[in-house]
Write a protein that holds these residues in place. Sequence first.
Motif, PDB file in Angstrom:
ATOM      1  N   MET A  42      41.289 -34.898  55.354  1.00 26.58           N
ATOM      2  CA  MET A  42      40.920 -35.742  54.372  1.00 26.58           C
ATOM      3  C   MET A  42      39.908 -36.319  53.400  1.00 26.58           C
ATOM      4  SD  MET A  42      43.549 -39.255  54.085  1.00 26.58           S
ATOM      5  CE  MET A  42      44.846 -39.084  54.397  1.00 26.58           C
ATOM      6  N   THR A  43      39.701 -36.247  52.300  1.00 32.84           N
ATOM      7  CA  THR A  43      38.711 -36.850  51.583  1.00 32.84           C
ATOM      8  C   THR A  43      38.505 -38.384  51.984  1.00 32.84           C
ATOM      9  OG1 THR A  43      39.409 -34.811  49.976  1.00 32.84           O
ATOM     10  CG2 THR A  43      37.031 -36.782  49.735  1.00 32.84           C
ATOM     11  N   SER A  44      37.587 -38.360  52.622  1.00 30.80           N
ATOM     12  CA  SER A  44      36.966 -40.229  52.773  1.00 30.80           C
ATOM     13  C   SER A  44      36.543 -41.179  51.438  1.00 30.80           C
ATOM     14  CB  SER A  44      35.377 -39.919  53.741  1.00 30.80           C
ATOM     15  OG  SER A  44      34.537 -39.679  52.654  1.00 30.80           O
ATOM     16  N   GLY A  45      36.577 -42.415  51.383  1.00 30.81           N
ATOM     17  CA  GLY A  45      36.225 -43.474  50.692  1.00 30.81           C
ATOM     18  C   GLY A  45      35.243 -43.295  49.905  1.00 30.81           C
ATOM     19  N   ALA A  46      33.907 -42.461  51.045  1.00 42.06           N
ATOM     20  CA  ALA A  46      32.953 -42.827  50.125  1.00 42.06           C
ATOM     21  C   ALA A  46      32.838 -41.409  49.611  1.00 42.06           C
ATOM     22  CB  ALA A  46      31.751 -42.648  51.488  1.00 42.06           C
ATOM     23  N   GLU A  47      33.020 -40.424  49.504  1.00 43.40           N
ATOM     24  CA  GLU A  47      33.084 -38.797  48.901  1.00 43.40           C
ATOM     25  C   GLU A  47      34.437 -39.508  47.315  1.00 43.40           C
ATOM     26  OE1 GLU A  47      35.027 -36.814  52.276  1.00 43.40           O
ATOM     27  OE2 GLU A  47      32.498 -36.014  52.433  1.00 43.40           O
ATOM     28  N   GLN A  48      34.949 -39.833  47.823  1.00 43.26           N
ATOM     29  CA  GLN A  48      35.592 -40.478  46.327  1.00 43.26           C
ATOM     30  C   GLN A  48      35.315 -41.188  45.622  1.00 43.26           C
ATOM     31  OE1 GLN A  48      39.166 -42.209  47.935  1.00 43.26           O
ATOM     32  NE2 GLN A  48      40.209 -39.807  48.416  1.00 43.26           N
ATOM     33  N   HIS A  49      34.600 -42.410  45.998  1.00 44.35           N
ATOM     34  CA  HIS A  49      33.454 -42.674  45.494  1.00 44.35           C
ATOM     35  C   HIS A  49      32.125 -42.011  44.716  1.00 44.35           C
ATOM     36  CE1 HIS A  49      36.404 -46.225  46.817  1.00 44.35           C
ATOM     37  NE2 HIS A  49      35.805 -46.804  45.265  1.00 44.35           N
ATOM     38  N   ALA A  50      31.989 -41.048  45.388  1.00 50.45           N
ATOM     39  CA  ALA A  50      30.300 -40.494  44.566  1.00 50.45           C
ATOM     40  C   ALA A  50      30.783 -40.006  43.557  1.00 50.45           C
ATOM     41  CB  ALA A  50      30.232 -40.039  46.155  1.00 50.45           C
TER      42      ALA A  50
ATOM     43  N   ASP B 286      30.228 -57.271  38.245  1.00 51.50           N
ATOM     44  CA  ASP B 286      31.403 -57.312  38.211  1.00 51.50           C
ATOM     45  C   ASP B 286      32.032 -56.381  38.059  1.00 51.50           C
ATOM     46  OD1 ASP B 286      31.428 -59.426  40.376  1.00 51.50           O
ATOM     47  OD2 ASP B 286      31.340 -60.976  38.660  1.00 51.50           O
ATOM     48  N   ILE B 287      31.969 -56.164  36.550  1.00 53.82           N
ATOM     49  CA  ILE B 287      32.224 -55.495  35.327  1.00 53.82           C
ATOM     50  C   ILE B 287      31.479 -53.849  35.949  1.00 53.82           C
ATOM     51  CG2 ILE B 287      32.993 -55.094  33.072  1.00 53.82           C
ATOM     52  CD1 ILE B 287      33.788 -57.470  34.174  1.00 53.82           C
ATOM     53  N   ALA B 288      31.128 -53.858  36.650  1.00 52.43           N
ATOM     54  CA  ALA B 288      30.126 -52.331  36.386  1.00 52.43           C
ATOM     55  C   ALA B 288      30.467 -51.323  37.796  1.00 52.43           C
ATOM     56  CB  ALA B 288      29.049 -52.460  36.865  1.00 52.43           C
ATOM     57  N   GLU B 289      31.569 -52.608  38.822  1.00 52.20           N
ATOM     58  CA  GLU B 289      32.080 -52.279  39.661  1.00 52.20           C
ATOM     59  C   GLU B 289      33.472 -51.455  39.975  1.00 52.20           C
ATOM     60  OE1 GLU B 289      31.396 -51.678  43.340  1.00 52.20           O
ATOM     61  OE2 GLU B 289      29.124 -52.598  43.239  1.00 52.20           O
ATOM     62  N   ALA B 290      34.006 -52.226  38.506  1.00 51.57           N
ATOM     63  CA  ALA B 290      35.739 -51.416  37.860  1.00 51.57           C
ATOM     64  C   ALA B 290      34.845 -50.634  37.418  1.00 51.57           C
ATOM     65  CB  ALA B 290      35.428 -52.504  37.149  1.00 51.57           C
ATOM     66  N   VAL B 291      33.937 -50.113  36.559  1.00 53.24           N
ATOM     67  CA  VAL B 291      33.891 -48.792  35.924  1.00 53.24           C
ATOM     68  C   VAL B 291      33.772 -47.722  36.357  1.00 53.24           C
ATOM     69  CG1 VAL B 291      31.970 -47.882  34.450  1.00 53.24           C
ATOM     70  CG2 VAL B 291      32.897 -50.262  34.019  1.00 53.24           C
ATOM     71  N   HIS B 292      33.210 -47.969  37.964  1.00 51.81           N
ATOM     72  CA  HIS B 292      32.316 -47.056  38.616  1.00 51.81           C
ATOM     73  C   HIS B 292      33.639 -46.759  39.384  1.00 51.81           C
ATOM     74  CE1 HIS B 292      31.155 -45.707  42.924  1.00 51.81           C
ATOM     75  NE2 HIS B 292      30.945 -45.064  42.543  1.00 51.81           N
ATOM     76  N   TRP B 293      34.687 -47.219  40.262  1.00 46.20           N
ATOM     77  CA  TRP B 293      36.133 -47.310  40.473  1.00 46.20           C
ATOM     78  C   TRP B 293      36.242 -46.053  39.762  1.00 46.20           C
ATOM     79  CZ3 TRP B 293      41.344 -48.110  39.383  1.00 46.20           C
ATOM     80  CH2 TRP B 293      42.139 -47.614  40.240  1.00 46.20           C
ATOM     81  N   LEU B 294      36.854 -46.647  38.679  1.00 48.44           N
ATOM     82  CA  LEU B 294      37.873 -45.987  37.246  1.00 48.44           C
ATOM     83  C   LEU B 294      37.291 -44.551  36.770  1.00 48.44           C
ATOM     84  CD1 LEU B 294      38.511 -48.427  34.647  1.00 48.44           C
ATOM     85  CD2 LEU B 294      40.032 -47.771  36.091  1.00 48.44           C
ATOM     86  N   VAL B 295      35.732 -44.491  37.015  1.00 52.07           N
ATOM     87  CA  VAL B 295      35.695 -42.956  36.876  1.00 52.07           C
ATOM     88  C   VAL B 295      35.124 -41.381  37.676  1.00 52.07           C
ATOM     89  CG1 VAL B 295      34.152 -43.784  34.984  1.00 52.07           C
ATOM     90  CG2 VAL B 295      32.936 -43.428  36.691  1.00 52.07           C
ATOM     91  N   SER B 296      35.602 -42.453  39.249  1.00 57.09           N
ATOM     92  CA  SER B 296      35.523 -41.609  40.244  1.00 57.09           C
ATOM     93  C   SER B 296      36.626 -41.197  40.873  1.00 57.09           C
ATOM     94  CB  SER B 296      35.254 -42.602  41.079  1.00 57.09           C
ATOM     95  OG  SER B 296      36.443 -43.619  41.879  1.00 57.09           O
TER      96      SER B 296
END
Length: 277
Positions: free
Chosen positions: A1-9, A224-234
């Motif tokens: 299973m892919t880790s959370g860190a890998e999914q966000h990289a 705060d907005i940057a974190e949301a964008v990062h999640w969406l593009v990851s």
Amino acid sequence: MTSGAEQHALDGRAALVTGATRGIGLAVARRLGAAGAAVWVTGRDPEGVRRAVGELGKAGIRAGGTAGDVADPAHLSACVSELTGTFGRLDVLVNNAATNQPYGPLMEADPDRWTAAFATNVEAPLRLVQLAWRAWMGGHGGSVVNICTEGTHGVGPNVGAYVTGKAALLHLTRQLAGELAPRVRVNAVSPGLVRTEMARFVWEGAEQRLGESLPLGRIGEPEDIAEAVHWLVSDAARWVTGTDLLVDGGTRVRAAWQGGSSAVHEQLRQSRPPGSA
């Protein structure tokens, strides 16, 4: 299973962020770069672009930039051409550049300024998605995030032109999500009041009162907005497209609770941004 860190990289990917010399755009560029992406920034001020690229470089982020106005199609073509020529790919597009002019009641809005606002807030994002699709995303996939506003979830004083344009951008987000699936995901982030230069005329001198009016007790920060964008593009958001992620500290919750009014609305009634007619 892919880790959370890998999914966000975002290692090995390349991102274009418009309006990224300060505020939300620069915070997004920093966050995507910290996650491993190479980042290309745009802005109208050449010195601002050089400063942003230098700051990102000092943080160990591979970065470049193009100065110009997103309302100019030639500038947009140059951005994508220079980015892909440098990085060899274009995986992430964040349409952040915007204008809040003309400011004031719609009955007083100058038609030429209204048209210019739509060129920046609606037409430029569509042109960039088209360019990104043709240059890379159509054949390889990717992710697009359009920065909208929590204002599209209601109405408010003096920002009719800005919010109407952002409402059009929000619908464009959904339309493109349908047209470009499954290869490209297209989403929106809608910030509430954030501590940026563009919104300084609203929060300066009233920050404590405005923050205390929100359920989460403060106005937003660009990060705060940057974190949301990062999640969406990851890859963590790999099953999310066509959504509008509201990041507003509970602004809409409080507005609904109080019958549609908010402290931010009251501040908008009393304030005017620099350069307003």
